[in-house]
Design a protein around this motif. Structure first.
Motif, PDB file in Angstrom:
ATOM      1  N   THR A   1       0.861  -1.197   0.000  1.00  0.00           N
ATOM      2  CA  THR A   1       0.000   0.000   0.000  1.00  0.00           C
ATOM      3  C   THR A   1       0.890   1.237   0.000  1.00  0.00           C
ATOM      4  O   THR A   1       1.021   1.913  -1.011  1.00  0.00           O
ATOM      5  CB  THR A   1      -0.966  -0.019   1.207  1.00  0.00           C
TER       6      THR A   1
ATOM      7  N   ASP B   1      -4.563  -3.156   0.583  1.00  0.00           N
ATOM      8  CA  ASP B   1      -4.408  -3.895  -0.677  1.00  0.00           C
ATOM      9  C   ASP B   1      -4.584  -5.396  -0.516  1.00  0.00           C
ATOM     10  O   ASP B   1      -4.633  -6.110  -1.512  1.00  0.00           O
ATOM     11  CB  ASP B   1      -3.005  -3.637  -1.263  1.00  0.00           C
TER      12      ASP B   1
ATOM     13  N   TYR C   1     -10.483   2.499   0.558  1.00  0.00           N
ATOM     14  CA  TYR C   1      -9.703   2.620  -0.683  1.00  0.00           C
ATOM     15  C   TYR C   1      -8.989   1.293  -0.874  1.00  0.00           C
ATOM     16  O   TYR C   1      -8.238   0.849   0.009  1.00  0.00           O
ATOM     17  CB  TYR C   1      -8.698   3.769  -0.584  1.00  0.00           C
TER      18      TYR C   1
ATOM     19  N   ARG D   1      -7.063  -1.782  -3.527  1.00  0.00           N
ATOM     20  CA  ARG D   1      -6.452  -2.259  -4.759  1.00  0.00           C
ATOM     21  C   ARG D   1      -6.088  -3.729  -4.549  1.00  0.00           C
ATOM     22  O   ARG D   1      -6.199  -4.253  -3.453  1.00  0.00           O
ATOM     23  CB  ARG D   1      -5.220  -1.433  -5.150  1.00  0.00           C
ATOM     24  N   SER D   2      -5.710  -4.401  -5.632  1.00  0.00           N
ATOM     25  CA  SER D   2      -5.204  -5.771  -5.596  1.00  0.00           C
ATOM     26  C   SER D   2      -6.189  -6.728  -4.916  1.00  0.00           C
ATOM     27  O   SER D   2      -7.375  -6.715  -5.200  1.00  0.00           O
ATOM     28  CB  SER D   2      -3.829  -5.768  -4.912  1.00  0.00           C
TER      29      SER D   2
ATOM     30  N   GLU E   1      -9.314  -5.203  -3.251  1.00  0.00           N
ATOM     31  CA  GLU E   1     -10.292  -4.758  -4.256  1.00  0.00           C
ATOM     32  C   GLU E   1     -11.134  -5.944  -4.724  1.00  0.00           C
ATOM     33  O   GLU E   1     -12.365  -5.874  -4.792  1.00  0.00           O
ATOM     34  CB  GLU E   1      -9.567  -4.112  -5.438  1.00  0.00           C
TER      35      GLU E   1
ATOM     36  N   PRO F   1     -11.440   2.467  -5.860  1.00  0.00           N
ATOM     37  CA  PRO F   1     -10.142   1.913  -6.249  1.00  0.00           C
ATOM     38  C   PRO F   1      -9.079   3.011  -6.288  1.00  0.00           C
ATOM     39  O   PRO F   1      -9.393   4.193  -6.459  1.00  0.00           O
ATOM     40  CB  PRO F   1     -10.403   1.364  -7.650  1.00  0.00           C
ATOM     41  N   TYR F   2      -7.821   2.622  -6.105  1.00  0.00           N
ATOM     42  CA  TYR F   2      -6.731   3.600  -6.249  1.00  0.00           C
ATOM     43  C   TYR F   2      -5.537   2.897  -6.878  1.00  0.00           C
ATOM     44  O   TYR F   2      -5.342   1.688  -6.700  1.00  0.00           O
ATOM     45  CB  TYR F   2      -6.349   4.202  -4.886  1.00  0.00           C
ATOM     46  N   HIS F   3      -4.761   3.678  -7.601  1.00  0.00           N
ATOM     47  CA  HIS F   3      -3.503   3.185  -8.158  1.00  0.00           C
ATOM     48  C   HIS F   3      -2.340   3.767  -7.358  1.00  0.00           C
ATOM     49  O   HIS F   3      -1.356   3.100  -7.059  1.00  0.00           O
ATOM     50  CB  HIS F   3      -3.399   3.566  -9.638  1.00  0.00           C
TER      51      HIS F   3
ATOM     52  N   ASP G   1      -4.706   9.411  -6.361  1.00  0.00           N
ATOM     53  CA  ASP G   1      -6.110   9.000  -6.538  1.00  0.00           C
ATOM     54  C   ASP G   1      -6.887   9.171  -5.235  1.00  0.00           C
ATOM     55  O   ASP G   1      -8.028   9.627  -5.226  1.00  0.00           O
ATOM     56  CB  ASP G   1      -6.196   7.517  -6.950  1.00  0.00           C
TER      57      ASP G   1
END
Length: 220
Positions: free
Chosen positions: A13, A169, A184, A186-187, A190, A202-204, A208
């Motif tokens: 993260t 994440d 928030y 990701r991966s 998410e 979602p965030y990259h 974001d």
């Protein structure tokens, strides 16, 4: 008015890679793949799995382990900007990490986060093998044997007083995500939120997250 507070994961993260897996892969002690697989598939608890993985490493390799973990970590884009935004908006920021003190603290040192706001596990190099210690275990409301229990930390900030925001994440963030007002992801996190219908953004990178927080703030 509830006070906003962020609980932010570290491995995968704040950093782009998972430092524990990177260390174990690099030193590649016999049997590590099975332990990782058993931990990911929850045949072992996180505490049991991570403890067993580090027990494969000789404590005599301390300097090499520490140097590798710090040199190979990359901080995700926008992290300093997120901290600056939180300070400007009086958003409390906590690092809630299943990572280990010997890489978490040095990697976060440049960012000026109060060490009392950083929760992670510790390593003891005094014996033959590396031994992980667990200063933040599960409370009576968690039976997952987390090692560093994120939900235990979150419960210290009750929902009636705090607007709880989680950034993560991995599967180890999912229990915390269920307690959060905003997630928030990701991966793996998410994917798990999608599968279970848990709302998330979602965030990259952390830019974001900042953009989304500003949008939410402008609508509140």
């Amino acid at each position: 008015m509830r006070k906003p507070i962020i609980f932010c994961d570290f491995d995968g993260t704040i950093t782009e890679n998972d430092n524990i897996i990177a260390i174990i892969k690099h030193f590649s002690p016999p049997g590590w793949e099975t332990l990782v697989e058993e931990t990911i598939t929850r045949k072992r608890s996180v505490r049991d799995g991570v403890g067993a993985l580090f027990a494969l490493l000789p404590a005599a390799d301390r300097e090499e382990i520490i140097r590798f973990s710090i040199e190979n970590a990359r901080i995700r884009g926008g992290f300093q900007e997120l901290l600056d935004y939180c300070r400007s908006q009086q958003i409390e920021f906590l690092v809630t990490s299943g990572g280990i003190d010997f890489f978490v603290y040095p990697l976060l040192a440049p960012f000026g986060i109060d060490p009392n706001r950083i929760y992670c596990n510790s390593a003891d190099f005094s014996g033959e093998q590396v031994r992980i210690t667990w200063p933040h275990p599960c409370d009576g409301q968690c039976s997952n044997d987390c090692g560093m229990c994120k939900t235990t930390i979150m419960r210290r900030y009750p929902q009636e007083d705090y607007f709880r925001i989680l950034i993560g994440d991995s599967v180890t963030d999912y229990e915390g995500a269920k307690l959060a007002d905003m997630v928030y992801a990701r991966s793996h996190l998410e994917q798990q939120c999608q599968e279970t219908g848990l709302p998330f953004a979602p965030y990259h990178d952390f830019y974001d997250v900042i953009r989304h927080l500003k949008e939410v703030h402008s609508h509140s």
